[in-house]
Design a protein around this motif. Structure first.
Motif, mmCIF file in Angstrom:
data_model
loop_
_atom_site.group_PDB
_atom_site.id
_atom_site.type_symbol
_atom_site.label_atom_id
_atom_site.label_comp_id
_atom_site.label_asym_id
_atom_site.label_seq_id
_atom_site.Cartn_x
_atom_site.Cartn_y
_atom_site.Cartn_z
ATOM 1 N N ILE A 49 50.615 58.243 36.005
ATOM 2 C CA ILE A 49 51.667 57.974 35.128
ATOM 3 C C ILE A 49 52.813 57.367 35.815
ATOM 4 N N GLY A 50 53.764 56.944 35.106
ATOM 5 C CA GLY A 50 54.854 56.002 35.945
ATOM 6 C C GLY A 50 54.333 54.877 36.825
ATOM 7 N N GLY A 51 54.784 54.967 37.967
ATOM 8 C CA GLY A 51 54.438 54.114 38.931
ATOM 9 C C GLY A 51 52.893 54.095 39.256
ATOM 10 N N SER A 52 52.200 54.927 38.969
ATOM 11 C CA SER A 52 50.726 55.116 39.333
ATOM 12 C C SER A 52 49.833 54.779 38.104
ATOM 13 N N SER B 243 47.934 59.207 42.223
ATOM 14 C CA SER B 243 49.237 59.985 42.263
ATOM 15 C C SER B 243 49.693 60.174 43.380
ATOM 16 N N LYS B 244 50.942 59.622 43.639
ATOM 17 C CA LYS B 244 51.721 59.543 45.153
ATOM 18 C C LYS B 244 51.682 61.018 45.587
ATOM 19 N N THR B 245 52.191 62.017 44.708
ATOM 20 C CA THR B 245 52.305 63.216 45.242
ATOM 21 C C THR B 245 51.069 64.227 44.906
ATOM 22 N N THR C 2 51.791 65.823 40.203
ATOM 23 C CA THR C 2 52.453 65.254 38.571
ATOM 24 C C THR C 2 51.607 66.010 37.573
ATOM 25 N N GLY D 148 57.118 55.189 44.190
ATOM 26 C CA GLY D 148 55.881 55.128 43.089
ATOM 27 C C GLY D 148 56.097 53.794 42.255
ATOM 28 N N ARG D 149 57.271 53.523 41.762
ATOM 29 C CA ARG D 149 57.585 52.127 41.210
ATOM 30 C C ARG D 149 57.288 50.840 42.089
ATOM 31 N N GLN E 234 60.587 50.870 34.129
ATOM 32 C CA GLN E 234 60.498 51.995 35.478
ATOM 33 C C GLN E 234 61.045 51.248 36.596
ATOM 34 N N GLU F 160 64.594 53.372 36.436
ATOM 35 C CA GLU F 160 64.495 54.348 37.401
ATOM 36 C C GLU F 160 65.000 54.044 38.807
ATOM 37 N N GLN G 26 64.921 59.319 42.329
ATOM 38 C CA GLN G 26 64.907 59.329 40.886
ATOM 39 C C GLN G 26 65.072 60.791 40.409
ATOM 40 N N VAL H 107 64.834 62.671 36.740
ATOM 41 C CA VAL H 107 63.725 62.889 36.047
ATOM 42 C C VAL H 107 63.156 64.383 36.201
ATOM 43 N N LYS I 83 61.318 68.044 33.712
ATOM 44 C CA LYS I 83 60.099 68.543 34.277
ATOM 45 C C LYS I 83 60.203 70.086 34.358
HETATM 46 O O1 F6P Z 1 58.612 61.602 37.425
HETATM 47 C C1 F6P Z 1 58.787 60.251 37.880
HETATM 48 C C2 F6P Z 1 57.821 59.991 38.860
HETATM 49 O O2 F6P Z 1 58.236 60.543 40.128
HETATM 50 C C3 F6P Z 1 57.763 58.358 39.239
HETATM 51 O O3 F6P Z 1 58.597 57.982 40.120
HETATM 52 C C4 F6P Z 1 56.513 58.316 39.674
HETATM 53 O O4 F6P Z 1 56.067 56.788 39.533
HETATM 54 C C5 F6P Z 1 55.826 59.100 38.470
HETATM 55 O O5 F6P Z 1 56.497 60.136 38.368
HETATM 56 C C6 F6P Z 1 54.316 59.524 39.197
HETATM 57 O O6 F6P Z 1 54.365 60.313 40.194
HETATM 58 P P1 F6P Z 1 52.931 60.464 41.084
HETATM 59 O O7 F6P Z 1 52.529 59.185 41.394
HETATM 60 O O8 F6P Z 1 53.418 61.244 42.201
HETATM 61 O O9 F6P Z 1 52.071 61.225 40.375
#
Ligand code: F6P
Length: 550
Positions: A158-161, A211-213, A216, A274-275, A356, A360, A508, A511, A515
């Protein structure tokens, strides 16, 4: 050296800002007047970068406006911050991180250090690993658990991913392996995954969890459901997960915890926002679609514009010019939004991607020092491909009451893959493209309308005020390289604006609250639990939701 945030005065107190405000107060000639006064304007206000021709002549600016804007850029040390970014300094101050998406497209022999370590070899090692994997999926050498060839690739993120690979896949469809199906799932609304997999054979489906983190909630929830769908279709064989799931992440621990073999993880780094990440491992689905060579061409396109931004003088620096135009419109002419209108159906997701990237990044109201800003920051970015928009919302741009600067993006050549008949439609598409910027700039005066014999009562309705600013970006053809050039152009434009506004374009925090509250509210929906601290309006809505949904 970039100014430290604490040493920089508030933007609107700078003499360069006041000079622009005075310039604005003097009043500006119209576009009709500007073009009439300067026969060379159309040639002078053009910059060429790689395959892009950027014509900014139809903007509400004079040489003096541009000079004053450049002085503001110099005073706010945009180029100093740019150099700090390219050097790998921690310019994302609130997260204490470097901002190095430019390293993702640096050539193999480049040296870019973060904390004394050259990151370029790592970037290329991941690109090579991605290429090896992409080739195996494309050739059929990588098979699913039952030995069947992979035919479907589903990116979950989602988002940048999501937005980057989904946009680029759409943009580069003519370059994609047409014998593979690609889907992009982002929304936690189960409908998204449902529709994405309902006609797929699990034995032929590869899930890419991006997902970077890797924390999410939307992505982890969808990935867990995808896993259940896969296992349900493959007799519950847990071992199947290894052949049908790969991960793209910076968080190896969470990937392992989820049950994906770290061998099947493609990594990137915390200095990739991410973006700004679709040219990292996050682009794996795209690389499978277009192949590693085309992916590299796209990276070269990005790099070309990086180099332009890094080295071109201010007068000819395209991202700087585009960024400063936005500062002028938002800061001095009251524009609240910016339309991006691509005349290519393949760019149907481009503006959503830019939303985004821009909103963002620059949707902030405190400066890097934590002080509230008293100047406009990022605009609302919106738009859809022409010519569709012409028959929907262009009316408001032409005759409404708002100032809406717009970028028109078009291509000199249609994609080769189409039939000759469909290729011939390209000229009609582009005739509309050119006609719109002409109509927006020069309008139609009341006298011109009268001369057509229109009744006096109708004249006000049929008059076009004109003087609506547009920038035209004309490229050769929508190739992987050109897409990279376009994205890098906008990335650096956003950078320039954030630098002038003295905001952190790379965090960011906005956001986060939603959450946290969603997590708090969820038990009230699922279990009817009492949620302490719910405001009266939300509590009543939650109760109605439960009642109605029974
Ligand atoms: O909630 C915003 C965000 O952190 C964006 O900046 C990011 O692209 C997206 O969520 C997805 O995050 P992740 O790649 O960690 O799942």
């Amino acid at each position: 050296m970039a100014e430290t945030p604490s040493s920089s005065p508030l933007l609107t107190r700078r003499p360069e800002w006041t000079a622009l405000a005075d310039h604005r107060a003097e009043g500006q000639p119209t576009l009709r007047e500007l073009f009439a006064a300067d026969p060379e304007r159309a040639e002078r206000y053009v910059v060429r970068v790689g395959d892009l021709l950027i014509d900014y002549s139809k903007n509400l600016i004079t040489d003096e406006t541009l000079a004053l804007l450049r002085e503001l850029a110099a005073a706010t040390d945009v180029f100093g911050l740019r150099d700090a970014m390219f050097r790998g300094e921690r310019i994302n101050v609130t997260e204490d991180r470097a901002v190095l998406h430019t390293a993702l497209r640096a050539p193999r022999d480049a040296v870019i250090e973060v904390d004394g370590e050259n990151v370029v070899p790592g970037v290329h090692a991941v690109l090579d690993k991605m290429a090896h994997f992409a080739d195996r999926v494309r050739s059929g050498a990588w098979t699913g658990h039952t030995g069947k060839r992979i035919r479907n690739v589903v990116n979950i993120g989602i988002g940048g991913s999501d937005l980057g690979p989904a946009m680029a896949y759409e943009a580069l469809r003519p370059y994609t392996a047409r014998d593979l199906t690609f889907r992009f799932v982002s929304n936690v609304d189960g409908a998204d995954l449902h529709e994405a997999v309902r006609d797929l054979d699990p034995a032929e489906t590869l899930f890419i969890v991006a997902s970077k983190t890797f924390t999410t909630i939307e992505t982890i929830t969808n990935a867990t459901s995808a896993r259940a769908w896969l296992l349900a279709g493959l007799d519950g064989e847990e071992k199947a997960v290894a052949s049908h799931f790969v991960a793209l992440s910076t968080n190896a621990g969470k990937v392992t915890e989820f049950g994906i073999d770290p061998e099947n993880m493609f990594e990137f780094w915390d200095w990739v926002g991410g973006r700004y990440s679709y040219d990292s491992a996050i682009g794996l689905s795209l690389m499978i679609a277009i192949g590693p060579d085309r992916f590299r061409e796209m990276l070269d396109g990005f790099h070309l514009v990086d180099e332009h931004f890094r080295t071109a003088p201010a007068e000819a620096n395209a991202p700087l010019i585009l960024g400063l135009l936005g500062i002028w419109y938002g800061g001095f002419l009251g524009a609240q939004s910016h339309a991006v209108l691509p005349y290519s159906h393949y760019l149907s997701k481009f503006t959503a991607y830019l939303q985004q990237l821009d909103m963002e990044s620059n949707g902030k109201s405190v400066d890097r020092n934590g002080h509230p800003v008293d100047w406009q920051t990022g605009p609302v970015v919106w738009g859809t491909p022409g010519t569709n928009g012409q028959h929907a919302y262009y009316q408001l741009i032409h005759q409404g009451t708002k100032l809406i600067p717009a970028d028109f993006i078009g291509f000199a050549r249609p994609v080769d893959e189409m039939s000759d008949r469909l290729k011939a439609q390209h000229d009609l598409l582009m005739a509309n493209f050119f006609a719109q910027t002409q109509a927006l700039a020069f309008g139609k005066t009341a006298d011109e309308v009268r001369a057509e014999g229109v009744s006096e009562a109708q004249v006000p309705h049929r008059t076009f005020r004109g003087n609506h600013p547009t920038t035209t970006i004309l490229a050769t053809e929508l190739t992987p390289s050109v897409l990279g050039q376009l994205v890098a152009l906008y990335e650096h434009k956003v950078f320039v604006q954030g630098a002038v506004w003295n905001i952190d374009s790379f965090d960011q925090w906005g956001v986060e609250l939603g959450k946290v509250l969603a997590k708090r509210v969820e038990p009230a929906l699922t279990k009817g639990a009492d949620v302490p601290g719910l405001d009266a309006s939300t509590a009543a809505l939650v109760s109605a939701y439960r009642q109605i949904g029974k």
